[in-house]
Design a protein around this motif. Structure first.
Motif, PDB file in Angstrom:
ATOM      1  N   SER A   1    -110.341  47.538 -29.074  1.00 24.40           N
ATOM      2  CA  SER A   1    -111.775  47.718 -28.853  1.00 24.40           C
ATOM      3  C   SER A   1    -112.037  48.720 -27.743  1.00 24.40           C
ATOM      4  O   SER A   1    -112.957  49.531 -27.824  1.00 24.40           O
TER       5      SER A   1
ATOM      6  N   THR B   1    -118.551  46.760 -38.689  1.00 20.11           N
ATOM      7  CA  THR B   1    -117.104  46.816 -38.497  1.00 20.11           C
ATOM      8  C   THR B   1    -116.462  47.400 -39.746  1.00 20.11           C
ATOM      9  O   THR B   1    -117.095  47.506 -40.797  1.00 20.11           O
TER      10      THR B   1
ATOM     11  N   GLU C   1    -121.826  42.963 -38.859  1.00 21.13           N
ATOM     12  CA  GLU C   1    -122.704  44.000 -38.338  1.00 21.13           C
ATOM     13  C   GLU C   1    -123.624  43.423 -37.271  1.00 21.13           C
ATOM     14  O   GLU C   1    -123.991  42.246 -37.303  1.00 21.13           O
TER      15      GLU C   1
ATOM     16  N   ALA D   1    -116.899  37.672 -34.955  1.00 21.59           N
ATOM     17  CA  ALA D   1    -116.988  39.048 -34.471  1.00 21.59           C
ATOM     18  C   ALA D   1    -117.547  39.025 -33.055  1.00 21.59           C
ATOM     19  O   ALA D   1    -118.290  38.109 -32.675  1.00 21.59           O
TER      20      ALA D   1
ATOM     21  N   TYR E   1    -117.233  42.041 -43.819  1.00 20.32           N
ATOM     22  CA  TYR E   1    -117.435  42.821 -42.604  1.00 20.32           C
ATOM     23  C   TYR E   1    -118.556  42.188 -41.796  1.00 20.32           C
ATOM     24  O   TYR E   1    -119.296  41.315 -42.290  1.00 20.32           O
TER      25      TYR E   1
ATOM     26  N   GLU F   1    -116.412  44.240 -32.760  1.00 21.49           N
ATOM     27  CA  GLU F   1    -115.004  43.992 -33.098  1.00 21.49           C
ATOM     28  C   GLU F   1    -114.908  42.780 -34.017  1.00 21.49           C
ATOM     29  O   GLU F   1    -115.387  41.696 -33.687  1.00 21.49           O
ATOM     30  N   PHE F   2    -114.288  42.981 -35.177  1.00 22.28           N
ATOM     31  CA  PHE F   2    -114.062  41.896 -36.126  1.00 22.28           C
ATOM     32  C   PHE F   2    -112.752  41.221 -35.746  1.00 22.28           C
ATOM     33  O   PHE F   2    -111.684  41.819 -35.835  1.00 22.28           O
TER      34      PHE F   2
END
Length: 281
Positions: free
Chosen positions: A5, A122, A116, A59, A114, A32-33
């Motif tokens: 990250s 991500t 967001e 996340a 994902y 960051e996932f």
């Protein structure tokens, strides 16, 4: 923030050097996932971790200074691999909980997820729908690592010890395998190996310690044992002082589902270690 990250934020800051960065500490700048709890979801069930406990996706949101924004609103999304196909799972956009469809045809199908926040997404992560794991079966349960003629400071790996995850069907098709599922391994003897990796440890075939494997398309999971030749305590001998000494390393494999161990867990695996105590004639 993880090193990944930090690198991402640094790259974004560098690319945005000609623009003003957001000064609001609550303004999302990077997302960051975190690693998914498991690479797969069992058909008709929720996403679980490697111990079989229901676990959502997670996340973390960062501001322009790289600080975590606590309580930031994150949305989780799911998309099928192909735009025209039906997603084999559903996701709660707020909690991040993932549930797989019960349709049998979706077994072994993949999908992407994902996260967001603040318009920032991500990179997607691929997950799979898999079959219910019912039994853990030994495959290569006894292997031999021969240290003879190797330099005293060598770090050889043993052949892999392996197990297979099986799904027991209710119909006439017969049992089948469970791919994309995590299996945990650990050394039970020597007991000190749990905390001391200086002379023996589990690996995925390289130099790094690794005690978890994901089953492949055939349902197989395996680990190798890495031994430091100079430090391993070969205490037993089969004959005179200049003959072959031997010892053993005991490994357990376990898999979990719905807060409990799968039948066949723990599976006991054995690595026999041999070495010539002195050079032969």
């Amino acid at each position: 923030m993880s090193s990944r990250s930090l690198a991402l934020v640094a790259a974004i800051i560098a690319s945005a050097s000609c623009t003003d960065l957001p000064s609001d500490p609550k303004a999302p700048f990077a997302v960051e996932f975190r690693r998914a709890p498991s690479p797969s979801v069992v058909s008709g069930d929720s996403l679980r971790d490697s111990l079989g406990v229901v676990a959502p996706l997670r996340a973390v949101v960062f501001n322009a200074k790289g600080d975590t924004i606590k309580g930031a609103a994150v949305k989780y999304r799911l998309v099928p691999i192909n735009k025209d196909s039906v997603a084999p799972a559903k996701i709660d956009s707020v909690s991040g909980h993932v549930t797989a469809d019960t349709t049998r045809a979706f077994a072994n199908r993949s999908f992407r997820v994902y996260a967001e926040a603040g318009g920032i997404q991500t990179l997607p992560e691929t997950l799979y729908v898999t079959r219910r794991p019912d039994a853990l079966v030994k495959v290569d349960s006894v292997v031999t690592l021969r240290l003879s003629f190797l330099p005293s400071d060598s770090l050889p790996n043993s052949p892999a010890v392996s197990v297979r995850l099986r799904h027991i069907t209710d119909g006439l098709a017969g049992d089948t395998v469970v791919p994309h599922y995590e299996v945990r391994f650990r050394i039970t003897s020597p007991a000190s190996a749990a905390t001391d990796t200086s002379y023996v440890m589990l690996t995925g075939g390289d130099r790094r310690r690794s005690e978890v494997d994901t089953t492949d398309a055939s349902g197989l999971a395996s680990r190798e044992v890495r031994v430091r030749r100079a430090l391993f305590p070969l205490a037993r001998s089969t004959g005179p002082a200049d003959s072959v000494a031997y010892d053993s390393i005991h490994v357990e494999a376990r898999a979990y589902y719905r807060n409990g161990q799968i039948a066949g867990s723990p599976a006991s695996l054995l690595v026999i270690v041999t070495a010539r105590k002195t050079a032969g004639p």
